[in-house]
Structures are given as structure tokens and as C-alpha cells.
Design a protein around this motif. Structure first.
Motif, short mmCIF file in Angstrom:
data_model
loop_
_atom_site.label_atom_id
_atom_site.label_comp_id
_atom_site.label_asym_id
_atom_site.label_seq_id
_atom_site.Cartn_x
_atom_site.Cartn_y
_atom_site.Cartn_z
N ASN A 131 0.82 -1.21 0.00
CA ASN A 131 0.00 0.00 0.00
C ASN A 131 0.86 1.27 0.00
O ASN A 131 0.47 2.28 -0.59
N ALA A 132 2.02 1.22 0.63
CA ALA A 132 2.90 2.38 0.61
C ALA A 132 3.36 2.68 -0.82
O ALA A 132 3.37 3.84 -1.26
N ALA A 133 3.72 1.64 -1.56
CA ALA A 133 4.10 1.82 -2.96
C ALA A 133 2.90 2.28 -3.79
O ALA A 133 3.04 3.08 -4.71
N GLY A 134 1.71 1.77 -3.45
CA GLY A 134 0.50 2.21 -4.15
C GLY A 134 0.23 3.69 -3.94
O GLY A 134 -0.18 4.40 -4.87
N VAL A 135 0.46 4.17 -2.72
CA VAL A 135 0.27 5.60 -2.42
C VAL A 135 1.26 6.44 -3.23
O VAL A 135 0.90 7.47 -3.80
N ILE A 136 2.50 6.00 -3.29
CA ILE A 136 3.51 6.74 -4.05
C ILE A 136 3.14 6.78 -5.54
O ILE A 136 3.33 7.79 -6.22
N SER A 137 2.58 5.68 -6.05
CA SER A 137 2.26 5.60 -7.48
C SER A 137 1.10 6.52 -7.87
O SER A 137 0.87 6.72 -9.07
N THR A 138 0.38 7.09 -6.91
CA THR A 138 -0.70 8.02 -7.25
C THR A 138 -0.16 9.33 -7.82
O THR A 138 -0.94 10.18 -8.26
N ARG A 139 1.16 9.50 -7.83
CA ARG A 139 1.75 10.70 -8.42
C ARG A 139 1.42 10.84 -9.91
O ARG A 139 1.53 11.94 -10.48
N ILE A 140 1.01 9.74 -10.55
CA ILE A 140 0.66 9.81 -11.98
C ILE A 140 -0.66 10.53 -12.20
O ILE A 140 -1.00 10.86 -13.34
N ILE A 141 -1.42 10.79 -11.12
CA ILE A 141 -2.71 11.48 -11.22
C ILE A 141 -2.48 12.97 -11.03
O ILE A 141 -1.97 13.40 -9.99
N ASP A 142 -2.84 13.78 -12.03
CA ASP A 142 -2.56 15.22 -11.99
C ASP A 142 -3.51 15.98 -11.06
O ASP A 142 -3.10 16.93 -10.41
N SER A 143 -4.77 15.58 -11.02
CA SER A 143 -5.76 16.30 -10.23
C SER A 143 -5.52 16.07 -8.73
O SER A 143 -5.54 14.92 -8.27
N PRO A 144 -5.28 17.12 -7.93
CA PRO A 144 -5.06 16.93 -6.49
C PRO A 144 -6.24 16.26 -5.80
O PRO A 144 -6.05 15.42 -4.90
N ARG A 145 -7.47 16.61 -6.21
CA ARG A 145 -8.65 16.02 -5.58
C ARG A 145 -8.72 14.52 -5.84
O ARG A 145 -8.94 13.71 -4.93
N GLU A 146 -8.54 14.15 -7.09
CA GLU A 146 -8.64 12.74 -7.46
C GLU A 146 -7.44 11.94 -6.95
O GLU A 146 -7.57 10.76 -6.63
N ARG A 147 -6.30 12.59 -6.85
CA ARG A 147 -5.14 11.90 -6.27
C ARG A 147 -5.38 11.60 -4.80
O ARG A 147 -5.02 10.53 -4.30
N LEU A 148 -6.01 12.54 -4.09
CA LEU A 148 -6.32 12.34 -2.68
C LEU A 148 -7.30 11.18 -2.49
O LEU A 148 -7.17 10.37 -1.56
N ILE A 149 -8.28 11.08 -3.37
CA ILE A 149 -9.22 9.96 -3.31
C ILE A 149 -8.47 8.64 -3.50
O ILE A 149 -8.71 7.66 -2.78
N ALA A 150 -7.55 8.62 -4.45
CA ALA A 150 -6.78 7.39 -4.70
C ALA A 150 -5.91 7.03 -3.51
O ALA A 150 -5.76 5.85 -3.16
#
Length: 473
Positions: free
Chosen positions: A190-209
Motif C-alpha cells: 500500500n505504501a508503494a501504491g500511495v507513491i504511485s498516485t503521483r501519476i494522477i494530476d488532479s489533487p482532488r482525485e489523487r487524494l481519493i486514490a
């Protein structure tokens, strides 16, 4: 220079510039038309012409098909999980033999030879070292297999197709299509999954991820799921079907986690993280042979070692805490027994028990030590002679011995089912919590991401326990 000569030079220069510009424009237009013709030749076929074979397009017809896309996706991801779990068994056992069965007694003997006080020996070797050894032996092999496999699929060009297939579902949930990739990465860690959310540009949608990534069943929780399913769920079927039923129950838990990700994403996008779903152009890159050596190196250094180091840092104090509460006494009982007695009424209400709740509290740094901690605390609570190596010393046993310990601790089928559910729906480990804070820079959202799954886990286990008992009564 005369004015007439200067004008003559200017005319020649203008004529030359026009000729060069005209030639450049001609060359440019010719290149454009050539590319367009090449693209049209590949994409369009006349009625009297046999279509030219295109490997990328042929593969995409299958992997992005509405009929075959999802079965192929599930088949590939299942294969990755199976290779990870099966392939990690042998190296995990070898590491456990080396670090726990081998090095642990040697370190204790060395401590005795230099006259180390019993409490210091217990704290450092039985507590801090043993917890770290469990984390390394259980966590390292699966990550060393999963991350390279995942990266190979990424390099090959398949993962963007996964995002393409799931994009519509995430849009309906108010999230970003690329969340599919971070969700899949979370199955490794899950830690690696959280780091991989950097590919999402939208701050709101990245926070959801980030908030929902904990619902991916990480490799630290697979051993708990597999052991409990094997001992309790598989026992419900004839021996020749026990393995299949156990595997299906674990897969059902993993699928439930994905469904919860959609559900929570939908809820967040319509409440505290309300907003428009961002549109994005998903480029499907051409398929290409993966760079195997480069992929293995990058996966081991950038992901496996990085995440493992953070887990070890948090496992050290966890081991110390587990040993201390098991060996500090208030009256005739250890602090751990007092805490378990306090938590037991709530645990029973949830279809669990006080041992399980305490194990999940002290094992926040790493899910890998949950089962060894539960076994140790159960033996400590019920005073089982001949089991374990003493208070605070985590251990594992064969399936048959583990089952006898669980049954002595009062476990039932309800306990097993709710443990599998709570293993999926509970707080992130310390490594993931720290990573969430580093990625968001927000105490508020780190707290939400940590406490929301706990509240959901308590609610789900409570409801299941009440419905179970109502049906049984």
C-alpha cells in the motif's frame, strides 16, 4: 556602397529567403502528407483490399474488448498474485530459517555469554530483532517478485490498457481512471501504491486514490488471509475441494476490497472531496519487449528496498512494545493480559476477541507480524504449556498446531470470517501512514486515511456478527 547596389543585394536576399522558405514549406508539407498516407495505409483498408496485419491493433482488440478485456485482466493479475505467493514460499521459509531459527538462538547465546541482563536481552533480541526478522522474512520475497512482475507489465504496455478498461468505472465513482494503476500497485504494498498516485494530476482525485488504496489487499495481509481460510473455510468442504474453497474465499476478500475502493471513492467525491471528474487523454503506447534487467534493478532498488527499509524502521519499536507489554506485570498478570481483558467484551461484540484487537494495535507497524503476535498472545493469555518460547517472543507453528491454539482461544467460524474481513478493512500500517503524510503533507488527510478504514472495519464486523448470531439463534 551605392543605394542602387544595396537595393540589388536586398532583392537577391529576399529572393533567396523566399526560395528557401518555399522549399522548406514544400518539404514540410510533403513530410506531413507522407505520414498521413502511412497512417491511413495502416488504419484504413479499401473494400477490395485485404487488411494489413497489425500486431498492436490485434492485441488491443482482445485486451480492451468489452467481452474479453476483463477476463484477460483478471487472469493476468491472478497469475501475478499466484506467482508471487507461490514463488515467495520457499525464499520466505529460507529467510525464516536463517533469521529466526538460526540467528535468533545464536544471538541469545551470545547475549548469555557476555552476561547481558535478561530484560535487555529480551527487549533487544526477543522483541526488536525478532519483529524485524519476521517482517524481512515475510515481506521481502513477495515484494521482490511482485514489483518486477508489475513493472514488466507496465514496460510491455499492458497497464495503460488496464486503466483504459477501468476508466469508466472510476469516472462513475467520481475518481480518475489512472487510479486503477495505483490500486493494482497496492496489492504489492500500500505504501508503494500511495507513491504511485503521483501519476494522477488532479489533487482532488489523487487524494481519493490515496485514501482508498488501503483497500487493496497488500502482501503483508495475504498470509493472514491464506492461513485463516485454509484452517476454517477450507474445513467446510470435502478434502478434495478444501484448497479450491480456501482460494476462492481469499479471492472474494480481494474483490471486496476493490468494490470498497469504488464505493468509498464514490462517497468521497460527493461529500468532502466533491468536484468535477477531470478529463484526460489516455495514450495507449505501442507494445514493446520489456527491459528485464533494468526492470529488476529498478524494482528492487526504487520500490522493494525503499519500502522494506521503512517497514524495518517501524518494526523495531513494535517489537520492543510487544515484548514490554508481555513482560511488565501489574500484580500477578502482565500488562498485555490486562489490556486483552479490557478489550475482550468489545472484541466479542465484533465477532473477534481481545487477543485479536490487541494484536492489531501493537502490529500497526507491519501486518506481517499479526499472526505470530496472535499466537504468542493467545498462549500467554491461556497459559498453554509447551507452546512458544516465553512472553513477548513471537512464533509460528504448523497449520495443525496453529489450529489447536486458535480453538483453545475460543475461535469459531465467525471469528475466522470476521478476522478475514477486519484484515482487509482496518487502518494502514505505519509505513503506509508515514508515506501518506509525506505525499499529502497534511495531518488532516493522513488522519482521515488512517481512521476511516478502522471505523468501516468495526462497523462491518459488528453487522456481520449480529446477523450471524441472529441467523444462528
Amino acid at each position: 556602397m551605392s543605394q542602387q547596389a544595396a537595393q540589388s543585394i536586398l532583392k537577391k536576399a529576399e529572393s533567396l529567403r523566399w526560395e528557401i522558405g518555399h522549399n522548406f514549406q514544400d518539404d514540410l508539407m510533403e513530410a506531413v502528407y507522407t505520414d498521413a498516407a502511412r497512417i491511413a495505409e495502416r488504419a484504413v483498408a479499401s473494400s477490395d483490399e485485404t487488411p494489413r496485419f497489425d500486431l498492436d491493433r490485434t492485441i488491443d482488440r482482445l485486451v480492451t474488448s468489452r467481452v474479453w478485456g476483463f477476463p484477460i485482466m483478471l487472469l493476468l493479475l491472478t497469475a501475478v498474485f499466484w506467482i508471487t505467493i507461490s514463488g515467495a514460499n520457499v525464499p520466505s521459509a529460507m529467510l525464516a530459517d536463517l533469521l529466526i531459527e538460526g540467528a535468533h538462538p545464536v544471538l541469545k547465546g551470545l547475549a548469555d555469554s557476555i552476561g547481558m541482563p535478561w530484560w535487555l536481552k529480551g527487549l533487544l533480541i526477543d522483541g526488536m530483532y525478532l519483529a524485524t526478522a519476521w517482517v524481512v522474512s515475510v515481506m521481502l520475497p513477495p515484494m521482490a517478485i511482485f514489483f518486477p512482475l508489475f513493472t514488466l507489465l507496465e514496460d510491455f504496455g499492458y497497464l495503460p490498457r488496464v486503466a483504459f478498461n477501468l476508466d469508466n468505472f472510476f469516472k462513475r465513482a467520481g475518481a480518475h481512471g489512472k487510479q486503477a494503476l495505483s490500486l493494482a500497485m497496492g496489492f504489492g504494498c500500500n505504501a508503494a501504491g500511495v507513491i504511485s498516485t503521483r501519476i494522477i494530476d488532479s489533487p482532488r482525485e489523487r487524494l481519493i486514490a490515496i485514501i482508498t488504496n488501503n483497500f487493496s489487499l497488500c502482501n503483508g495481509r495475504w498470509p493472514t488471509q491464506i492461513l485463516v481460510a485454509t484452517l476454517f473455510i477450507g474445513a467446510l468442504a470435502p478434502p478434495y475441494l478444501a484448497g479450491i474453497l480456501s482460494a476462492l474465499s481469499v479471492v472474494a476478500i480481494a474483490v471486496l476490497g476493490v468494490l470498497l475502493s469504488f464505493l468509498v471513492s464514490w462517497g468521497l467525491s460527493r461529500t468532502v472531496l466533491k468536484g468535477e471528474v477531470s478529463a484526460f487523454t489516455l495514450e495507449l503506447p505501442p507494445y514493446r519487449p520489456p527491459r528485464i534487467l533494468s526492470t529488476i534493478y529498478t524494482s528492487l532498488i526504487d520500490r522493494t528496498i525503499f519500502v522494506l527499509w521503512r517497514a524495518v524502521v517501524f518494526a523495531l519499536p513494535a517489537g520492543a512494545l510487544i515484548w514490554l507489554i508481555s513482560n511488565i506485570h501489574i500484580g500477578s498478570q502482565s500488562l498485555a493480559v490486562w489490556i486483552m481483558g479490557f478489550l475482550n467484551p468489545m472484541g466479542l461484540l465484533l465477532g473477534l476477541n481481545g487477543v485479536i484487537l490487541l494484536a492489531y494495535i501493537v502490529a500497526i507497524p507491519a501486518n506481517e507480524i499479526v499472526i505470530p503476535t496472535i499466537l504468542m498472545l493467545t498462549v500467554l493469555t491461556f497459559g498453554m504449556a509447551g507452546m512458544g518460547e516465553g512472553p513477548g517472543v513471537m512464533f509460528e507453528k504448523t497449520d495443525a498446531v496453529a489450529l489447536s491454539i486458535f480453538q483453545e482461544g475460543g475461535w469459531t467460524l465467525l471469528t475466522a470470517v470476521n478476522l478475514m474481513l477486519f484484515s482487509l478493512i482496518h487502518n494502514p500500517c505505519s509505513t503506509t501512514i508515514y508515506t501518506i503524510y509525506k505525499e499529502t503533507g497534511s495531518v488532516k488527510w493522513t488522519t482521515v486515511a488512517s481512521l476511516l478504514p478502522v471505523a468501516m472495519g468495526l462497523a462491518v464486523t459488528f453487522l456481520v456478527a449480529q446477523v450471524w448470531r441472529l441467523a444462528a439463534g
